[in-house]
Write a protein that holds these residues in place. Structure first.
Motif, PDB file in Angstrom:
ATOM      1  N   ASP A  54       0.839  -1.207   0.000  1.00  0.00           N
ATOM      2  CA  ASP A  54       0.000   0.000   0.000  1.00  0.00           C
ATOM      3  C   ASP A  54       0.872   1.255   0.000  1.00  0.00           C
ATOM      4  O   ASP A  54       2.024   1.216   0.429  1.00  0.00           O
ATOM      5  CB  ASP A  54      -0.848  -0.027   1.285  1.00  0.00           C
ATOM      6  N   ASP A  55       0.293   2.359  -0.458  1.00  0.00           N
ATOM      7  CA  ASP A  55       0.958   3.674  -0.400  1.00  0.00           C
ATOM      8  C   ASP A  55       2.330   3.649  -1.061  1.00  0.00           C
ATOM      9  O   ASP A  55       3.271   4.286  -0.576  1.00  0.00           O
ATOM     10  CB  ASP A  55       1.115   4.145   1.062  1.00  0.00           C
ATOM     11  N   GLU A 109      -4.325   4.502  -6.494  1.00  0.00           N
ATOM     12  CA  GLU A 109      -5.209   4.965  -5.420  1.00  0.00           C
ATOM     13  C   GLU A 109      -5.646   6.397  -5.672  1.00  0.00           C
ATOM     14  O   GLU A 109      -4.904   7.184  -6.250  1.00  0.00           O
ATOM     15  CB  GLU A 109      -4.461   4.996  -4.088  1.00  0.00           C
TER      16      GLU A 109
HETATM   17 MG    MG Z   1      -3.083   3.592   0.404  1.00  0.00          MG
END
Ligand code: MG
Ligand code: C2E
Ligand code: MG
Ligand code: MG
Length: 274
Positions: free
Chosen positions: A180-181, A237
């Motif tokens: 993620d990220d 995202e």
């Molecule tokens: Mg994220």
């Protein structure tokens, strides 16, 4: 002024600290109670394939129904839960509840898409996570491919050797893994090669600048190309505009998630999407 009235000054400072400590302790206790009373909820945000335009997944995002009127967002409690260690139990709760939800959809005759659950740094450095996932799969009997875990890039890199071992065990259960990220830490894609992952999620900060900032666009382009060359799926995202979506599709990004496609919504809405 402080010299002239040292007592008053100290008094002021001390009251302020006391109030803050008190607020924080109350928050911690309330959160602990919320976990016991089942006042945490998961909302679901859709993920769309940029090639088929179909929903191919959902991310489970935690909220805290603190009072009937007050729904607290992660920014108001995740950090504190992380600091006091409560996040480990909350994370276990999220994995189990997402799995149970998938089981309910299956029983209702729907064809659920995989659900991604966020896993915190502390959970990831805790061996119990493997057992949590195993038990959730056992209890619900859902196909493991319908569950996926998201760990942040910084977590993955914090204690690489330990995290890699844990991720290997989880992946051996058949559960998908996403970073993620991506882009917010300091790791390179080459470094990521050591991790047994299926997917990376490009952080929202890069996506939001795609149309206006050449550097962000270049980073996104390079990330997609390299990730693909390593056999990883790429999710963007925070996609909010048609322009961003078009750009990403043009760069062969696989999946998009963001307000353009849908916000995180409660279970009734997610069930309709399904
Ligand atoms: Mg994220
Ligand atoms: P994340 O995992 O990166 O989740 C994406 C966040 O971006 C979500 O915020 C989502 O609502 C928001 N978002 C999605 N699309 C858009 C968009 O188009 N524009 C904008 N501005 N925002 C968008 P949310 O739900 O407030 O969650 C924030 C963070 O809290 C998550 O970031 C995740 O790190 C953490 N979190 C949420 N649920 C859990 C959980 O169950 N466990 C743990 N450990 N962390 C969680
Ligand atoms: Mg996430
Ligand atoms: Mg984030």
């Amino acid at each position: 002024r402080a010299k002239a009235q040292p007592r008053a000054c100290f008094q002021f400072w001390s009251n302020d600290i006391n109030t803050r400590m008190h607020k924080r302790l109350t928050l911690e206790m309330d959160l602990r109670q919320a976990l016991r009373d089942d006042l945490l909820v998961l909302h679901y945000q859709p993920q769309f394939s940029l090639t088929t335009q179909r929903m191919v997944g959902m991310e489970a995002l935690m909220r805290w129904q603190r009072t009937p009127e007050q729904l607290v967002m992660p920014i108001g409690f995740i950090q504190i839960a992380e600091e006091c260690g409560l996040i480990v139990d909350m994370g276990a709760w999220a994995v189990l509840h997402a799995a149970r939800q998938v089981a309910l959809w299956l029983r209702a005759g729907l064809t659920p898409v995989p659900i991604a659950v966020n896993v915190s740094a502390r959970q990831c450095l805790n061996r119990d996570l493997v057992q949590v996932v195993r038990l959730a799969l056992q209890e619900t009997g859902i196909p493991p491919q319908l569950l996926s875990l998201e760990i942040t890039e910084t977590t993955a890199m914090s204690d690489a050797d330990q995290v890699i071992g844990l991720l290997q065990d989880i992946r051996a259960l058949g559960v998908r893994l996403a970073v993620d990220d991506f882009g917010t830490g300091y790791s390179s894609l080459a470094h990521l090669k050591r991790f047994p992952i299926d997917e990376i999620k490009i952080d929202r900060s890069f996506v939001s600048d795609i149309a206006t900032d050449k550097d962000s666009a270049a980073i996104v382009r390079a990330t997609i190309a390299l990730a693909h060359s390593m056999g990883l799926q790429v999710v963007a995202e925070g996609v909010e505009t048609e322009e961003q979506s078009r750009y990403l599709a043009g760069q062969h990004c696989d999946v998009a998630q963001g307000y353009l496609f849908g916000r995180p919504e409660p279970i009734e809405v997610a069930t309709r999407w399904m």
